[in-house]
Motif scaffolding. Sequence first.
Motif, PDB file in Angstrom:
ATOM      1  N   GLY A 119       0.825  -1.206   0.000  1.00 10.30           N
ATOM      2  CA  GLY A 119       0.000   0.000   0.000  1.00 10.30           C
ATOM      3  C   GLY A 119       0.863   1.261   0.000  1.00 10.30           C
ATOM      4  N   ILE A 120       1.942   1.236   0.777  1.00 10.32           N
ATOM      5  CA  ILE A 120       2.860   2.388   0.810  1.00 10.32           C
ATOM      6  C   ILE A 120       3.491   2.575  -0.570  1.00 10.32           C
ATOM      7  CG2 ILE A 120       5.074   3.201   1.746  1.00 10.32           C
ATOM      8  CD1 ILE A 120       4.246   1.808   4.404  1.00 10.32           C
ATOM      9  N   ARG A 121       3.908   1.480  -1.171  1.00 13.05           N
ATOM     10  CA  ARG A 121       4.538   1.561  -2.508  1.00 13.05           C
ATOM     11  C   ARG A 121       3.576   2.221  -3.510  1.00 13.05           C
ATOM     12  NH1 ARG A 121       3.841  -1.163  -6.979  1.00 13.05           N
ATOM     13  NH2 ARG A 121       2.915  -3.085  -6.198  1.00 13.05           N
ATOM     14  N   VAL A 122       2.347   1.751  -3.514  1.00  8.08           N
ATOM     15  CA  VAL A 122       1.364   2.268  -4.488  1.00  8.08           C
ATOM     16  C   VAL A 122       1.065   3.743  -4.226  1.00  8.08           C
ATOM     17  CG1 VAL A 122      -1.038   2.047  -5.257  1.00  8.08           C
ATOM     18  CG2 VAL A 122       0.372   0.009  -4.936  1.00  8.08           C
ATOM     19  N   ARG A 123       0.876   4.104  -2.961  1.00  8.74           N
ATOM     20  CA  ARG A 123       0.568   5.492  -2.633  1.00  8.74           C
ATOM     21  C   ARG A 123       1.714   6.437  -2.978  1.00  8.74           C
ATOM     22  NH1 ARG A 123      -2.523   2.391   0.282  1.00  8.74           N
ATOM     23  NH2 ARG A 123      -4.622   3.036   0.831  1.00  8.74           N
ATOM     24  N   LYS A 124       2.931   5.900  -2.990  1.00  3.63           N
ATOM     25  CA  LYS A 124       4.090   6.727  -3.334  1.00  3.63           C
ATOM     26  C   LYS A 124       4.318   6.738  -4.848  1.00  3.63           C
ATOM     27  CE  LYS A 124       6.703   6.881   0.877  1.00  3.63           C
ATOM     28  NZ  LYS A 124       8.040   7.263   1.317  1.00  3.63           N
ATOM     29  N   GLY A 125       3.429   6.068  -5.592  1.00  3.92           N
ATOM     30  CA  GLY A 125       3.534   6.083  -7.051  1.00  3.92           C
ATOM     31  C   GLY A 125       4.667   5.221  -7.591  1.00  3.92           C
ATOM     32  N   LEU A 126       5.093   4.226  -6.813  1.00  5.77           N
ATOM     33  CA  LEU A 126       6.192   3.359  -7.241  1.00  5.77           C
ATOM     34  C   LEU A 126       5.647   2.073  -7.842  1.00  5.77           C
ATOM     35  CD1 LEU A 126       8.442   3.725  -4.065  1.00  5.77           C
ATOM     36  CD2 LEU A 126       8.925   4.706  -6.311  1.00  5.77           C
ATOM     37  N   ARG A 127       6.316   1.612  -8.927  1.00  5.49           N
ATOM     38  CA  ARG A 127       5.938   0.330  -9.516  1.00  5.49           C
ATOM     39  C   ARG A 127       6.789  -0.764  -8.888  1.00  5.49           C
ATOM     40  NH1 ARG A 127       7.768   1.890 -15.329  1.00  5.49           N
ATOM     41  NH2 ARG A 127       9.483   2.529 -13.985  1.00  5.49           N
ATOM     42  N   GLN A 128       6.395  -2.018  -9.113  1.00 10.11           N
ATOM     43  CA  GLN A 128       7.200  -3.140  -8.609  1.00 10.11           C
ATOM     44  C   GLN A 128       8.606  -3.061  -9.217  1.00 10.11           C
ATOM     45  OE1 GLN A 128       4.938  -6.689  -9.624  1.00 10.11           O
ATOM     46  NE2 GLN A 128       3.923  -6.716  -7.624  1.00 10.11           N
ATOM     47  N   LYS A 129       8.663  -2.599 -10.479  1.00  9.67           N
ATOM     48  CA  LYS A 129       9.941  -2.486 -11.199  1.00  9.67           C
ATOM     49  C   LYS A 129      10.875  -1.496 -10.486  1.00  9.67           C
ATOM     50  CE  LYS A 129      11.659  -1.187 -15.720  1.00  9.67           C
ATOM     51  NZ  LYS A 129      11.393  -0.498 -16.956  1.00  9.67           N
ATOM     52  N   ASP A 130      10.295  -0.378  -9.997  1.00 13.67           N
ATOM     53  CA  ASP A 130      11.096   0.649  -9.312  1.00 13.67           C
ATOM     54  C   ASP A 130      11.695   0.076  -8.032  1.00 13.67           C
ATOM     55  OD1 ASP A 130       8.405   2.886 -10.125  1.00 13.67           O
ATOM     56  OD2 ASP A 130      10.298   2.595 -11.217  1.00 13.67           O
ATOM     57  N   VAL A 131      10.867  -0.638  -7.282  1.00 15.71           N
ATOM     58  CA  VAL A 131      11.326  -1.226  -6.018  1.00 15.71           C
ATOM     59  C   VAL A 131      12.379  -2.292  -6.295  1.00 15.71           C
ATOM     60  CG1 VAL A 131      10.581  -2.651  -4.061  1.00 15.71           C
ATOM     61  CG2 VAL A 131       9.220  -0.694  -4.761  1.00 15.71           C
ATOM     62  N   ALA A 132      12.179  -3.063  -7.347  1.00 13.89           N
ATOM     63  CA  ALA A 132      13.139  -4.113  -7.711  1.00 13.89           C
ATOM     64  C   ALA A 132      14.512  -3.503  -7.995  1.00 13.89           C
ATOM     65  CB  ALA A 132      12.632  -4.882  -8.921  1.00 13.89           C
ATOM     66  N   GLU A 133      14.510  -2.393  -8.723  1.00 11.27           N
ATOM     67  CA  GLU A 133      15.785  -1.722  -9.063  1.00 11.27           C
ATOM     68  C   GLU A 133      16.483  -1.257  -7.802  1.00 11.27           C
ATOM     69  OE1 GLU A 133      14.815   1.376 -11.872  1.00 11.27           O
ATOM     70  OE2 GLU A 133      14.332  -0.093 -13.421  1.00 11.27           O
ATOM     71  N   ARG A 134      15.693  -0.686  -6.881  1.00 11.80           N
ATOM     72  CA  ARG A 134      16.284  -0.158  -5.647  1.00 11.80           C
ATOM     73  C   ARG A 134      16.790  -1.280  -4.744  1.00 11.80           C
ATOM     74  NH1 ARG A 134      12.183   4.815  -3.929  1.00 11.80           N
ATOM     75  NH2 ARG A 134      12.230   5.874  -5.938  1.00 11.80           N
ATOM     76  N   MET A 135      16.090  -2.422  -4.775  1.00 13.49           N
ATOM     77  CA  MET A 135      16.491  -3.554  -3.934  1.00 13.49           C
ATOM     78  C   MET A 135      17.574  -4.393  -4.615  1.00 13.49           C
ATOM     79  SD  MET A 135      12.803  -4.957  -2.471  1.00 13.49           S
ATOM     80  CE  MET A 135      13.481  -6.321  -1.516  1.00 13.49           C
ATOM     81  N   LYS A 136      17.788  -4.091  -5.911  1.00 10.50           N
ATOM     82  CA  LYS A 136      18.746  -4.849  -6.741  1.00 10.50           C
ATOM     83  C   LYS A 136      18.334  -6.325  -6.819  1.00 10.50           C
ATOM     84  CE  LYS A 136      22.865  -1.918  -6.072  1.00 10.50           C
ATOM     85  NZ  LYS A 136      22.131  -0.717  -5.767  1.00 10.50           N
ATOM     86  N   VAL A 137      17.056  -6.509  -7.082  1.00 12.89           N
ATOM     87  CA  VAL A 137      16.525  -7.859  -7.292  1.00 12.89           C
ATOM     88  C   VAL A 137      15.650  -7.812  -8.535  1.00 12.89           C
ATOM     89  CG1 VAL A 137      16.554  -8.439  -4.829  1.00 12.89           C
ATOM     90  CG2 VAL A 137      14.482  -7.485  -5.837  1.00 12.89           C
ATOM     91  N   SER A 138      15.125  -8.982  -8.920  1.00 10.60           N
ATOM     92  CA  SER A 138      14.260  -9.018 -10.103  1.00 10.60           C
ATOM     93  C   SER A 138      12.846  -8.569  -9.728  1.00 10.60           C
ATOM     94  CB  SER A 138      14.209 -10.437 -10.677  1.00 10.60           C
ATOM     95  OG  SER A 138      13.570 -11.292  -9.739  1.00 10.60           O
ATOM     96  N   GLU A 139      12.096  -8.180 -10.744  1.00 14.82           N
ATOM     97  CA  GLU A 139      10.712  -7.753 -10.523  1.00 14.82           C
ATOM     98  C   GLU A 139       9.884  -8.910  -9.974  1.00 14.82           C
ATOM     99  OE1 GLU A 139       9.376  -5.477 -13.928  1.00 14.82           O
ATOM    100  OE2 GLU A 139       7.318  -5.528 -13.152  1.00 14.82           O
ATOM    101  N   SER A 140      10.187 -10.128 -10.430  1.00 14.45           N
ATOM    102  CA  SER A 140       9.413 -11.281  -9.956  1.00 14.45           C
ATOM    103  C   SER A 140       9.672 -11.536  -8.467  1.00 14.45           C
ATOM    104  CB  SER A 140       9.723 -12.529 -10.790  1.00 14.45           C
ATOM    105  OG  SER A 140      11.087 -12.830 -10.707  1.00 14.45           O
ATOM    106  N   THR A 141      10.860 -11.162  -7.982  1.00 18.89           N
ATOM    107  CA  THR A 141      11.158 -11.305  -6.544  1.00 18.89           C
ATOM    108  C   THR A 141      10.248 -10.374  -5.735  1.00 18.89           C
ATOM    109  OG1 THR A 141      13.459 -11.900  -6.960  1.00 18.89           O
ATOM    110  CG2 THR A 141      12.937 -11.064  -4.758  1.00 18.89           C
TER     111      THR A 141
END
Lengths: 184, 123
Positions: free
Chosen positions: A45-67
């Motif tokens: 919910g926090i991710r969505v409200r901040k306008g972030l996609r799963q892809k954005d979080v994946a890049e920041r975490m240095k993991v794949s989008e599927s992770t």
Amino acid sequence: MNAHGNEIAEVARVAADLTERPVAELERGILEHAEATAIVNALEGIRVRKGLRQKDVAERMKVSESTVSRFEDSRDEDLRVGDLVKYAGAVGMKLTLFMEDPSLPAAEQIKHCVFIISDLLQKLTDLAKKHHDDPAIVNGINAFRSEVLFNFFTQYLKSEERVRTVFTNSPQGTEPLRQEAATV
Amino acid sequence: MWTFDGQYAQKSRFKQCGKRHGVELNACLKNLGRLVEALNGGLTLQQCCAFGFFRSEGKDVYRIAQTGVRSAHETRLYVYARITGSTICILTVGDKNTQQDDIRWCHSTADEIRRTDHECARK
């Protein structure tokens, strides 16, 4: 009942008619599931409200989008603390452990929350002192404190209206409320 | 405030799904609750598409998947977002095997709802 509870109650009511199952049973099932995924759902919910996609979080975490997708599809009990910390950081949040003792009465929980809020407000004051020569920061902090006070009083007054109904209907009438008011 | 409407739903599907895949259905319903909570919190439908469980299937028909269920039987809840009236119309529930037919049926039902709304607006 909080907003989330209202939505669940309403979904259960509509679904009960569709599935021909008892409302209470459906509501219980949905709530159990909500509790089992509360942390994961809150983070998503926090991710969505901040306008972030799963892809954005994946890049920041240095993991794949599927992770990230698998993380958001997890149950809370399957989460690893390390992943929680990384995900929280990726959505710009700091993970703080707050443990709640459900056996404590509501009054004790409220006192505990008051102390936490007091500590956080002190942090704001320290920040204002640190940046005393920056009017933008100081004015921003002042405005925020006013907003906090306004929101607190608004919620408190709403709560008092509800309590007033209980006192008015009780055998003692409004006497307890008058005594309480006299001590403020 | 967004609300729910079940009058257009395929009841038989829900009854069957409730019996065979009750856990998955509960998970989908929980996510439906999360969706409406987010909409009532000020997010748009487009913004909500960032949720992993929520996806547009076109013509204001959306798919809500289950999450947080181990070894889940992939279940999809379909809804129509009736913008006028801020209503989420619950349509049907299915799985991967029925997906194409479900979407076709949902599109057709959404067209019918829109036609009815249009006629009511003209009166």
